[in-house]
Design a protein around this motif. Structure first.
Motif, PDB file in Angstrom:
ATOM      1  N   GLU A  21       0.846  -1.211   0.131  1.00  0.00           N
ATOM      2  CA  GLU A  21       0.057   0.018   0.044  1.00  0.00           C
ATOM      3  C   GLU A  21       0.999   1.319   0.043  1.00  0.00           C
ATOM      4  N   ASN A  22       1.909   1.208   0.796  1.00  0.00           N
ATOM      5  CA  ASN A  22       2.924   2.369   1.067  1.00  0.00           C
ATOM      6  C   ASN A  22       3.478   2.740  -0.315  1.00  0.00           C
ATOM      7  N   ARG A  23       3.736   1.596  -1.292  1.00  0.00           N
ATOM      8  CA  ARG A  23       4.343   1.613  -2.543  1.00  0.00           C
ATOM      9  C   ARG A  23       3.348   2.578  -3.535  1.00  0.00           C
ATOM     10  N   VAL A  24       2.161   2.384  -3.282  1.00  0.00           N
ATOM     11  CA  VAL A  24       1.120   3.068  -4.246  1.00  0.00           C
ATOM     12  C   VAL A  24       0.828   4.445  -3.787  1.00  0.00           C
ATOM     13  N   LEU A  25       0.541   4.585  -2.431  1.00  0.00           N
ATOM     14  CA  LEU A  25       0.334   5.683  -1.710  1.00  0.00           C
ATOM     15  C   LEU A  25       1.105   6.725  -1.888  1.00  0.00           C
ATOM     16  N   ALA A  26       2.330   6.578  -1.636  1.00  0.00           N
ATOM     17  CA  ALA A  26       3.283   7.575  -1.444  1.00  0.00           C
ATOM     18  C   ALA A  26       3.408   8.586  -2.641  1.00  0.00           C
ATOM     19  N   PRO A  27       3.209   8.409  -3.988  1.00  0.00           N
ATOM     20  CA  PRO A  27       3.210   9.374  -5.296  1.00  0.00           C
ATOM     21  C   PRO A  27       1.896  10.063  -5.037  1.00  0.00           C
ATOM     22  N   ASN A  30       1.845  12.715  -2.091  1.00  0.00           N
ATOM     23  CA  ASN A  30       3.159  13.589  -2.133  1.00  0.00           C
ATOM     24  C   ASN A  30       2.756  14.961  -2.191  1.00  0.00           C
ATOM     25  N   ARG A  31       1.673  15.369  -2.834  1.00  0.00           N
ATOM     26  CA  ARG A  31       1.230  16.819  -2.845  1.00  0.00           C
ATOM     27  C   ARG A  31       0.243  17.186  -1.735  1.00  0.00           C
ATOM     28  N   CYS A  32      -0.130  16.386  -0.721  1.00  0.00           N
ATOM     29  CA  CYS A  32      -0.858  17.154   0.186  1.00  0.00           C
ATOM     30  C   CYS A  32      -0.129  17.954   0.978  1.00  0.00           C
ATOM     31  N   THR A  33      -0.723  18.988   1.547  1.00  0.00           N
ATOM     32  CA  THR A  33      -0.107  20.083   2.327  1.00  0.00           C
ATOM     33  C   THR A  33      -0.889  20.276   3.464  1.00  0.00           C
ATOM     34  N   GLY A  34      -0.610  20.876   4.344  1.00  0.00           N
ATOM     35  CA  GLY A  34      -1.051  21.379   5.298  1.00  0.00           C
ATOM     36  C   GLY A  34      -0.468  21.108   6.782  1.00  0.00           C
ATOM     37  N   ASP A  35      -0.935  21.354   7.751  1.00  0.00           N
ATOM     38  CA  ASP A  35      -0.135  21.403   9.156  1.00  0.00           C
ATOM     39  C   ASP A  35      -0.181  20.167   9.721  1.00  0.00           C
ATOM     40  N   HIS A  36      -1.157  19.329   9.612  1.00  0.00           N
ATOM     41  CA  HIS A  36      -1.520  17.891  10.294  1.00  0.00           C
ATOM     42  C   HIS A  36      -2.177  16.976   9.231  1.00  0.00           C
ATOM     43  N   GLY A  37      -1.677  15.825   9.515  1.00  0.00           N
ATOM     44  CA  GLY A  37      -2.693  14.791   8.893  1.00  0.00           C
ATOM     45  C   GLY A  37      -3.071  13.600   9.945  1.00  0.00           C
ATOM     46  N   LEU A  38      -4.132  12.960   9.746  1.00  0.00           N
ATOM     47  CA  LEU A  38      -4.720  11.904  10.658  1.00  0.00           C
ATOM     48  C   LEU A  38      -4.696  10.625  10.039  1.00  0.00           C
ATOM     49  N   HIS A  39      -3.642   9.572  10.879  1.00  0.00           N
ATOM     50  CA  HIS A  39      -3.658   8.311  10.394  1.00  0.00           C
ATOM     51  C   HIS A  39      -4.543   7.417  11.306  1.00  0.00           C
ATOM     52  N   LEU A  40      -5.715   6.882  10.821  1.00  0.00           N
ATOM     53  CA  LEU A  40      -6.343   5.857  11.562  1.00  0.00           C
ATOM     54  C   LEU A  40      -5.728   4.708  11.006  1.00  0.00           C
ATOM     55  N   THR A  41      -5.540   3.792  11.995  1.00  0.00           N
ATOM     56  CA  THR A  41      -4.923   2.238  11.353  1.00  0.00           C
ATOM     57  C   THR A  41      -5.465   1.276  12.591  1.00  0.00           C
ATOM     58  N   LEU A  44      -0.854  -2.184  14.719  1.00  0.00           N
ATOM     59  CA  LEU A  44      -0.106  -1.619  15.994  1.00  0.00           C
ATOM     60  C   LEU A  44       1.330  -1.445  15.261  1.00  0.00           C
ATOM     61  N   GLY A  45       1.480  -0.156  15.475  1.00  0.00           N
ATOM     62  CA  GLY A  45       3.193   0.331  15.062  1.00  0.00           C
ATOM     63  C   GLY A  45       3.420   0.530  13.644  1.00  0.00           C
ATOM     64  N   ALA A  46       2.104   0.567  12.819  1.00  0.00           N
ATOM     65  CA  ALA A  46       2.207   1.191  11.357  1.00  0.00           C
ATOM     66  C   ALA A  46       2.573   2.622  11.469  1.00  0.00           C
ATOM     67  N   GLU A  47       3.492   2.921  10.372  1.00  0.00           N
ATOM     68  CA  GLU A  47       3.790   4.419  10.325  1.00  0.00           C
ATOM     69  C   GLU A  47       3.248   5.025   9.380  1.00  0.00           C
ATOM     70  N   ALA A  48       2.736   6.230   9.419  1.00  0.00           N
ATOM     71  CA  ALA A  48       2.247   6.882   8.338  1.00  0.00           C
ATOM     72  C   ALA A  48       3.132   7.276   7.367  1.00  0.00           C
ATOM     73  N   PRO A  49       2.948   7.186   6.108  1.00  0.00           N
ATOM     74  CA  PRO A  49       3.690   7.531   4.789  1.00  0.00           C
ATOM     75  C   PRO A  49       4.289   9.032   5.067  1.00  0.00           C
ATOM     76  N   ALA A  50       5.432   9.386   4.830  1.00  0.00           N
ATOM     77  CA  ALA A  50       6.435  10.635   4.706  1.00  0.00           C
ATOM     78  C   ALA A  50       5.843  11.196   3.600  1.00  0.00           C
ATOM     79  N   ILE A  51       5.333  12.560   3.862  1.00  0.00           N
ATOM     80  CA  ILE A  51       4.708  13.504   2.991  1.00  0.00           C
ATOM     81  C   ILE A  51       5.675  14.684   3.281  1.00  0.00           C
ATOM     82  N   PRO A  52       6.447  14.927   2.078  1.00  0.00           N
ATOM     83  CA  PRO A  52       7.375  16.408   2.217  1.00  0.00           C
ATOM     84  C   PRO A  52       6.705  17.601   2.532  1.00  0.00           C
TER      85      PRO A  52
END
Length: 230
Positions: A21-27, A30-41, A44-52
Protein backbone atom coordinates in the motif's frame (compact mmCIF):
# COMPACT_ATOMS: atom_id res chain seq x y z
CA UNK A 1 -6.59 -24.34 16.63
CA UNK A 2 -3.03 -23.94 15.47
CA UNK A 3 -2.33 -20.90 13.38
CA UNK A 4 -5.01 -18.64 14.88
CA UNK A 5 -3.77 -15.17 15.79
CA UNK A 6 -5.28 -12.54 18.06
CA UNK A 7 -4.07 -9.64 15.90
CA UNK A 8 -4.12 -10.50 12.23
CA UNK A 9 -2.61 -7.12 11.34
CA UNK A 10 0.57 -8.08 13.17
CA UNK A 11 1.20 -11.05 10.84
CA UNK A 12 3.94 -10.88 8.19
CA UNK A 13 1.26 -11.27 5.51
CA UNK A 14 -0.60 -8.08 6.48
CA UNK A 15 2.65 -6.19 7.05
CA UNK A 16 3.62 -7.13 3.50
CA UNK A 17 0.27 -5.87 2.20
CA UNK A 18 0.71 -2.59 4.09
CA UNK A 19 4.15 -2.21 2.50
CA UNK A 20 2.51 -2.73 -0.90
CA UNK A 21 0.00 0.00 0.00
CA UNK A 22 2.81 2.40 0.88
CA UNK A 23 4.35 1.92 -2.54
CA UNK A 24 1.13 3.04 -4.24
CA UNK A 25 0.15 5.68 -1.67
CA UNK A 26 3.40 7.63 -1.58
CA UNK A 27 3.20 9.26 -5.03
CA UNK A 28 -0.53 9.94 -4.65
CA UNK A 29 -0.16 11.80 -1.35
CA UNK A 30 3.12 13.60 -2.01
CA UNK A 31 1.35 16.80 -3.01
CA UNK A 32 -0.85 16.93 0.09
CA UNK A 33 -0.24 20.00 2.22
CA UNK A 34 -1.32 21.26 5.61
CA UNK A 35 -0.14 21.40 9.17
CA UNK A 36 -1.44 17.99 10.24
CA UNK A 37 -2.54 14.63 8.88
CA UNK A 38 -4.65 11.97 10.63
CA UNK A 39 -3.58 8.32 10.39
CA UNK A 40 -6.36 5.94 11.51
CA UNK A 41 -4.94 2.42 11.44
CA UNK A 42 -5.70 -1.13 12.50
CA UNK A 43 -2.05 -2.16 12.66
CA UNK A 44 -0.06 -1.69 15.84
CA UNK A 45 3.14 0.23 15.12
CA UNK A 46 2.21 1.05 11.53
CA UNK A 47 3.92 4.25 10.40
CA UNK A 48 2.22 6.95 8.40
CA UNK A 49 3.72 7.63 4.95
CA UNK A 50 6.29 10.39 4.72
CA UNK A 51 4.80 13.42 2.95
CA UNK A 52 7.31 16.24 2.33
CA UNK A 53 4.72 19.07 2.34
CA UNK A 54 2.79 17.89 5.40
CA UNK A 55 3.76 19.07 8.87
CA UNK A 56 2.83 16.33 11.36
CA UNK A 57 0.80 13.12 11.65
CA UNK A 58 -1.52 12.11 14.47
CA UNK A 59 -1.69 8.30 14.58
CA UNK A 60 -4.70 6.58 16.17
CA UNK A 61 -5.13 2.82 16.32
CA UNK A 62 -8.73 1.68 15.95
CA UNK A 63 -9.57 -1.58 17.73
CA UNK A 64 -13.28 -2.24 18.08
CA UNK A 65 -14.70 0.31 20.50
CA UNK A 66 -11.29 1.68 21.55
CA UNK A 67 -8.90 4.31 20.27
CA UNK A 68 -5.21 4.02 21.11
CA UNK A 69 -1.95 5.71 20.17
CA UNK A 70 -1.75 9.51 20.12
CA UNK A 71 -5.36 9.56 21.36
CA UNK A 72 -6.94 7.35 24.01
CA UNK A 73 -10.70 7.18 24.00
CA UNK A 74 -13.85 5.42 22.90
CA UNK A 75 -14.42 4.51 19.29
CA UNK A 76 -18.15 4.96 19.84
CA UNK A 77 -17.79 8.71 20.40
CA UNK A 78 -16.80 11.51 18.00
CA UNK A 79 -13.10 11.88 17.30
CA UNK A 80 -11.55 14.40 19.72
CA UNK A 81 -10.54 16.83 16.98
CA UNK A 82 -12.06 20.08 15.75
CA UNK A 83 -13.83 20.35 12.42
CA UNK A 84 -11.59 20.59 9.32
CA UNK A 85 -8.41 20.11 11.36
CA UNK A 86 -6.46 17.88 8.91
CA UNK A 87 -5.19 18.30 5.39
CA UNK A 88 -5.20 14.53 4.78
CA UNK A 89 -6.92 11.59 6.51
CA UNK A 90 -5.69 8.04 5.93
CA UNK A 91 -7.94 5.17 7.04
CA UNK A 92 -5.62 2.19 6.83
CA UNK A 93 -7.78 -0.91 7.41
CA UNK A 94 -9.45 1.08 10.21
CA UNK A 95 -12.93 0.58 8.73
CA UNK A 96 -12.37 -3.18 9.10
CA UNK A 97 -11.73 -3.04 12.84
CA UNK A 98 -13.98 -0.24 14.11
CA UNK A 99 -17.16 -1.07 16.00
CA UNK A 100 -19.09 1.47 13.90
CA UNK A 101 -17.96 1.79 10.30
CA UNK A 102 -20.30 4.55 9.14
CA UNK A 103 -19.64 6.61 12.25
CA UNK A 104 -15.87 6.49 11.77
CA UNK A 105 -16.12 7.52 8.12
CA UNK A 106 -18.46 10.39 9.04
CA UNK A 107 -15.92 11.58 11.61
CA UNK A 108 -13.06 11.30 9.13
CA UNK A 109 -15.01 13.50 6.72
CA UNK A 110 -15.82 16.00 9.48
CA UNK A 111 -12.19 16.56 10.50
CA UNK A 112 -10.93 16.83 6.89
CA UNK A 113 -10.49 20.37 5.63
CA UNK A 114 -12.04 21.51 2.30
CA UNK A 115 -9.65 20.60 -0.50
CA UNK A 116 -8.07 17.91 1.68
CA UNK A 117 -7.55 14.29 0.64
CA UNK A 118 -8.94 11.12 2.17
CA UNK A 119 -7.45 7.68 1.46
CA UNK A 120 -9.02 4.33 2.43
CA UNK A 121 -7.25 0.97 2.28
CA UNK A 122 -8.59 -2.47 3.09
CA UNK A 123 -8.63 -6.16 2.26
CA UNK A 124 -10.80 -6.85 -0.75
CA UNK A 125 -13.59 -9.31 0.12
CA UNK A 126 -13.36 -10.95 -3.30
CA UNK A 127 -10.28 -13.14 -3.63
CA UNK A 128 -8.02 -15.50 -1.69
CA UNK A 129 -7.39 -13.08 1.18
CA UNK A 130 -10.95 -13.28 2.49
CA UNK A 131 -10.95 -17.02 3.36
CA UNK A 132 -7.43 -16.66 4.78
CA UNK A 133 -8.62 -13.90 7.12
CA UNK A 134 -11.56 -16.08 8.20
CA UNK A 135 -9.27 -19.03 8.97
CA UNK A 136 -6.58 -17.05 10.78
CA UNK A 137 -8.66 -14.72 12.93
CA UNK A 138 -9.30 -15.50 16.57
CA UNK A 139 -12.03 -13.59 18.38
CA UNK A 140 -13.34 -10.55 16.53
CA UNK A 141 -12.97 -10.98 12.79
CA UNK A 142 -12.24 -8.00 10.53
CA UNK A 143 -15.31 -6.78 8.64
CA UNK A 144 -14.31 -6.80 4.99
CA UNK A 145 -16.38 -4.38 2.93
CA UNK A 146 -16.63 -3.79 -0.81
CA UNK A 147 -14.77 -0.66 -1.87
CA UNK A 148 -17.68 0.48 -4.05
CA UNK A 149 -19.69 1.01 -0.87
CA UNK A 150 -17.20 3.60 0.39
CA UNK A 151 -17.03 5.08 -3.11
CA UNK A 152 -20.77 5.73 -3.07
CA UNK A 153 -20.57 7.28 0.38
CA UNK A 154 -17.81 9.68 -0.65
CA UNK A 155 -19.58 10.71 -3.85
CA UNK A 156 -22.75 11.36 -1.86
CA UNK A 157 -20.76 13.57 0.51
CA UNK A 158 -19.50 15.71 -2.39
CA UNK A 159 -16.00 14.27 -2.87
CA UNK A 160 -14.03 14.11 -6.10
CA UNK A 161 -13.28 10.40 -6.34
CA UNK A 162 -10.46 8.65 -8.17
CA UNK A 163 -11.01 5.15 -9.52
CA UNK A 164 -10.62 2.41 -6.87
CA UNK A 165 -7.41 0.42 -7.23
CA UNK A 166 -6.55 -3.19 -6.43
CA UNK A 167 -3.02 -3.70 -5.14
CA UNK A 168 -0.67 -6.23 -3.60
CA UNK A 169 -0.43 -9.96 -4.23
CA UNK A 170 -3.44 -12.09 -5.16
CA UNK A 171 -2.89 -14.40 -2.19
CA UNK A 172 -1.41 -13.84 1.29
CA UNK A 173 2.37 -13.68 1.15
CA UNK A 174 4.75 -13.18 4.03
CA UNK A 175 7.70 -11.89 2.06
CA UNK A 176 9.11 -10.91 -1.27
CA UNK A 177 9.52 -7.62 -3.06
CA UNK A 178 6.84 -4.98 -2.63
CA UNK A 179 4.19 -4.87 -5.33
CA UNK A 180 2.13 -2.06 -6.77
CA UNK A 181 -1.25 -2.20 -8.45
CA UNK A 182 -2.69 -5.54 -9.58
CA UNK A 183 -6.04 -6.40 -11.15
CA UNK A 184 -6.46 -9.32 -8.75
CA UNK A 185 -4.60 -7.86 -5.78
CA UNK A 186 -5.73 -8.71 -2.29
CA UNK A 187 -5.97 -5.10 -1.13
CA UNK A 188 -7.76 -2.03 -2.38
CA UNK A 189 -7.21 1.71 -2.25
CA UNK A 190 -9.62 4.63 -2.59
CA UNK A 191 -8.45 8.22 -2.86
CA UNK A 192 -10.82 11.21 -2.91
CA UNK A 193 -10.63 14.96 -2.43
CA UNK A 194 -13.11 16.99 -0.41
CA UNK A 195 -14.60 19.71 -2.59
CA UNK A 196 -14.24 23.31 -1.53
CA UNK A 197 -17.43 25.33 -1.14
CA UNK A 198 -18.35 27.28 -4.26
CA UNK A 199 -17.40 30.95 -4.18
CA UNK A 200 -20.44 33.23 -4.05
CA UNK A 201 -19.86 36.57 -5.82
CA UNK A 202 -20.90 39.64 -3.92
CA UNK A 203 -23.68 41.71 -5.47
CA UNK A 204 -22.99 45.44 -5.33
CA UNK A 205 -25.72 47.45 -3.67
CA UNK A 206 -26.36 51.07 -4.61
CA UNK A 207 -26.62 53.32 -1.58
CA UNK A 208 -27.38 57.02 -1.45
CA UNK A 209 -24.72 59.00 0.39
CA UNK A 210 -25.97 62.32 1.80
CA UNK A 211 -23.75 65.30 0.88
CA UNK A 212 -23.76 68.44 3.02
CA UNK A 213 -24.90 71.61 1.25
CA UNK A 214 -23.52 74.96 2.40
CA UNK A 215 -26.16 77.02 4.18
CA UNK A 216 -25.17 80.22 2.41
CA UNK A 217 -27.09 79.23 -0.75
CA UNK A 218 -30.56 80.45 -1.43
CA UNK A 219 -33.31 77.93 -0.82
CA UNK A 220 -33.80 77.26 -4.55
CA UNK A 221 -30.07 76.81 -5.06
CA UNK A 222 -29.85 74.33 -2.18
CA UNK A 223 -32.73 72.28 -3.62
CA UNK A 224 -31.09 72.31 -7.04
CA UNK A 225 -27.76 71.18 -5.54
CA UNK A 226 -29.41 68.24 -3.77
CA UNK A 227 -31.12 67.08 -6.96
CA UNK A 228 -27.85 67.38 -8.85
CA UNK A 229 -25.98 65.31 -6.26
CA UNK A 230 -28.60 62.52 -6.45
Amino acid sequence: MAGLVSDIYATPHLRKLIADENRVLAPLLNRCTGDHGLHLTAALGAEAPAIPLLGHWATVRVTGARLEGDVLGSGLEPLPFTDEAFGVVLLRHALETTARQDNLLDEAIRVLEPGGMIAITGIHPLGLWSPWVARQSRGTRPRLTWPWWWSQRLVRDDFELSMPRRLGSAWPRAGGATMGESLIGGGYLLVARKKRPAAVPLRPRVAEVPAPVPGTFASGARRHAREHIR
